[in-house]
Design a protein around this motif. Sequence first.
Motif, mmCIF file in Angstrom:
data_model
loop_
_atom_site.group_PDB
_atom_site.id
_atom_site.type_symbol
_atom_site.label_atom_id
_atom_site.label_comp_id
_atom_site.label_asym_id
_atom_site.label_seq_id
_atom_site.Cartn_x
_atom_site.Cartn_y
_atom_site.Cartn_z
ATOM 1 N N THR A 9 0.824 -1.209 0.000
ATOM 2 C CA THR A 9 0.000 0.000 0.000
ATOM 3 C C THR A 9 0.857 1.258 0.000
ATOM 4 O O THR A 9 0.377 2.338 -0.338
ATOM 5 C CB THR A 9 -0.920 0.030 1.234
ATOM 6 O OG1 THR A 9 -0.099 -0.003 2.415
ATOM 7 C CG2 THR A 9 -1.863 -1.165 1.234
ATOM 8 N N ARG A 10 2.134 1.122 0.400
ATOM 9 C CA ARG A 10 3.073 2.247 0.359
ATOM 10 C C ARG A 10 4.485 1.692 0.445
ATOM 11 O O ARG A 10 4.687 0.475 0.465
ATOM 12 C CB ARG A 10 2.811 3.247 1.492
ATOM 13 C CG ARG A 10 3.053 2.736 2.893
ATOM 14 C CD ARG A 10 2.887 3.862 3.910
ATOM 15 N NE ARG A 10 3.217 3.436 5.255
ATOM 16 C CZ ARG A 10 2.399 2.842 6.089
ATOM 17 N NH1 ARG A 10 1.156 2.591 5.686
ATOM 18 N NH2 ARG A 10 2.777 2.493 7.303
ATOM 19 N N ASN A 11 5.450 2.568 0.496
ATOM 20 C CA ASN A 11 6.847 2.163 0.526
ATOM 21 C C ASN A 11 7.230 1.577 1.899
ATOM 22 O O ASN A 11 6.682 1.971 2.928
ATOM 23 C CB ASN A 11 7.738 3.379 0.224
ATOM 24 C CG ASN A 11 9.196 3.002 0.046
ATOM 25 O OD1 ASN A 11 9.508 1.848 -0.222
ATOM 26 N ND2 ASN A 11 10.084 3.963 0.197
ATOM 27 N N GLY A 122 2.157 1.590 -8.710
ATOM 28 C CA GLY A 122 0.831 1.305 -8.159
ATOM 29 C C GLY A 122 -0.143 0.864 -9.234
ATOM 30 O O GLY A 122 -0.824 -0.162 -9.106
ATOM 31 N N SER A 140 0.548 -3.742 4.423
ATOM 32 C CA SER A 140 0.750 -2.391 4.932
ATOM 33 C C SER A 140 1.596 -2.453 6.199
ATOM 34 O O SER A 140 2.013 -3.533 6.631
ATOM 35 C CB SER A 140 -0.592 -1.710 5.213
ATOM 36 O OG SER A 140 -0.408 -0.324 5.403
ATOM 37 N N GLU A 153 -5.690 4.467 3.649
ATOM 38 C CA GLU A 153 -4.720 3.818 2.751
ATOM 39 C C GLU A 153 -5.251 2.468 2.267
ATOM 40 O O GLU A 153 -5.194 2.152 1.069
ATOM 41 C CB GLU A 153 -3.422 3.646 3.528
ATOM 42 C CG GLU A 153 -2.273 3.035 2.783
ATOM 43 C CD GLU A 153 -1.070 2.903 3.704
ATOM 44 O OE1 GLU A 153 -0.761 1.764 4.091
ATOM 45 O OE2 GLU A 153 -0.446 3.941 4.047
#
Length: 705
Positions: A9-11, A122, A140, A153
């Motif tokens: 979902t993110r870095n 993404g 996540s 998120e």
Amino acid sequence: MKTLFVAPTRNGVGLSSTALGLMRALERQGLKVAFLKPIAQTHEADTDDSVHFARVLAHAVTPEPIPLAVAEEQLSLGGSEELMENVIALAREASLTGPDGVATDVLIAEGLALNERNLYAGALNASLARNLEAETVLVSSLSEVTPGVLADELEIAAQSYRRSDGSGLAGYVLNFAPTELDFGSLMAELRARSRVLASGELPLLGVVSVSPGLAAPRTLDVARYLGAEVINEGEARLRRVTSTVVTARTVPKMASLFTPGALVVTPGDREDVVMAASLAHLSGVPLAGLMFTSGSAPEDSIERLCRAALSSNLPVLRVATNSFHTASNLSRMDPRVPHDDTERMDRMLEFIADRLDTVPLGTRLRTPQEGRERRLPPSAFRYELIQKARAANKRIVLPEGDEPRTVRAAIRCIEKGIARCVLLAKPDRVRQVAEGQGLSLPEGLEVLDPDSIRGRYVEPMVELRRHKGLTAPQAEAQLEDTVVLGTMMLALDEVDGLVSGAVHTTANTVRPALQLIKTAPGAQLVSSIFFMLMPEQVLVYGDAAINPNPNAQELADIALQSAESARAFGIPVRVAMLSYSTGESGSGEDVEKVKEATRLVRERHPDILVDGPLQYDAASVLNVGQQKAPNSPVAGRATVFIFPDLNTGNTTYKAVQRSAGVVAVGPMLQGLRKPVNDLSRGALVDDIVFTIALTAIQATQGRDA
């Protein structure tokens, strides 16, 4: 076999370790699990981290991922379709058999980790999940994030991976949970903020806590990272750095920091620290090592005094940087696990697998989901199309032999083994056209000069058209048209199919086929379909190229032909007979025609799911279909769309193709005794290639029938 796509979902969420940990957790349940990293994470030449550990620790037969540079080049040049086809091929390779030769139950596919450089990742991950027909596991992190931000998120990510039929989500994993986490409070806040979490559509698969021991690199890894000189290797390959002690204070103030796993960083002239570290080691404290900074070393007298420690199994290193810069460099050390540190990665996977609740997921993977059918995505359709065409190995004649797009398509078909193409044109002209595009004619590409072969088809053509009074001079004149010449080759079984239309009209292509090939047994007419490669699945549109205004009987025939074609190409059959009204909401001659055609289809083939009249939105959009035709087995889920006339069909297919950027493969003609297919005059090279593949497959189906 089912596919799980593991996406961040993110870095910095621990993507690779989670993907491999999930693999191990599912293996514990007795499932045979394969692993795939579709696209390499970095531009480095070395084997991708997760691929390496999947091979070493899970003994998986995992193919090399597509190099990142290759993927980025394809994306930049608009080649996303080709990229996805290559990914499908890798997935098939990975999942053919498990490591012990047993058929695979589950394929774990790991997406690209997100970073500040790959802003495209993404969207690319979502496309990969869709084309792999996968359910997505979102990964996540609870590090440096509030519950509200985390909920948003996950909600946003779920929307990216959810398919239009509501499928596509397998669950989520939360990493780096603090040891003091109030789990109940966290989950209550997440569910209050996120609909997808509150509904249970995205179930929690596990919470993995922070474990400093798992992040501890070996002393050897620190030496490699800093480029340190190894004065005494000792147990540098075994000891791990769990803390760093930078000697800015006196020994009595630091003595409590000399604990197991501590790396003591000091200038060599701090004799007190050197002796204290040596004493700690000799007292049995397993320090990670002693590192001299600023290129220094202890005085000879101190070195002799401490030799028992400094020449034992205590690792001793030296760096050129001072203590401050050395400590700063250590704080930025890459957290990735080195490829030769299998012990650390194995412990990490065990730790993660212990904390994943995959029993419900494993049960779902074992049990076929009722009512859930395969939604063939575009890349899978194209991949299977090419594979089937290769297996067919058919000879396809291309009458427009010197047309530039056709020449390029024929070359590509030969190079990829899609079909044995025959170009009807002057060989010198074909060579000139190829060279003008920077291409050379491959061995195996046949080029036949029409003037040199025309004469041998005059007598057979006269025989075929004798009942129409055709004479030899008339036949010879008609054979001047290369489409007629190619059609005669097909009629005499010298080739298996014909593709034309890049410069000829539909009538020019179809008329000779009707005269010389004739319709198939039981076929009342010739019709056409387009395969519309929508983002999530392939739909069939018919008839959008041949019949201007079919009556009810003809419309029923088109529907039955289209349903059979859809089934032959692996597309589930649910036929929508389209009109400007749904059910009994409208009346008039056009609506009655569709009603009668629907009745005829049901009467002739009760096994086919068909409904009509249906408006396009009622046929294609689930919630609209449920509202307008609540009892329909087709509404909202149609896969085969039958248009009431050519005007509607052709306009709709082109509107969808051009406005929505959808690839339309075809038209593919139906109802002929042998396969002849017409191209749009605006066809691209890829369109021609896929039409040749379709034709080759049709030839096989015709032979089997």
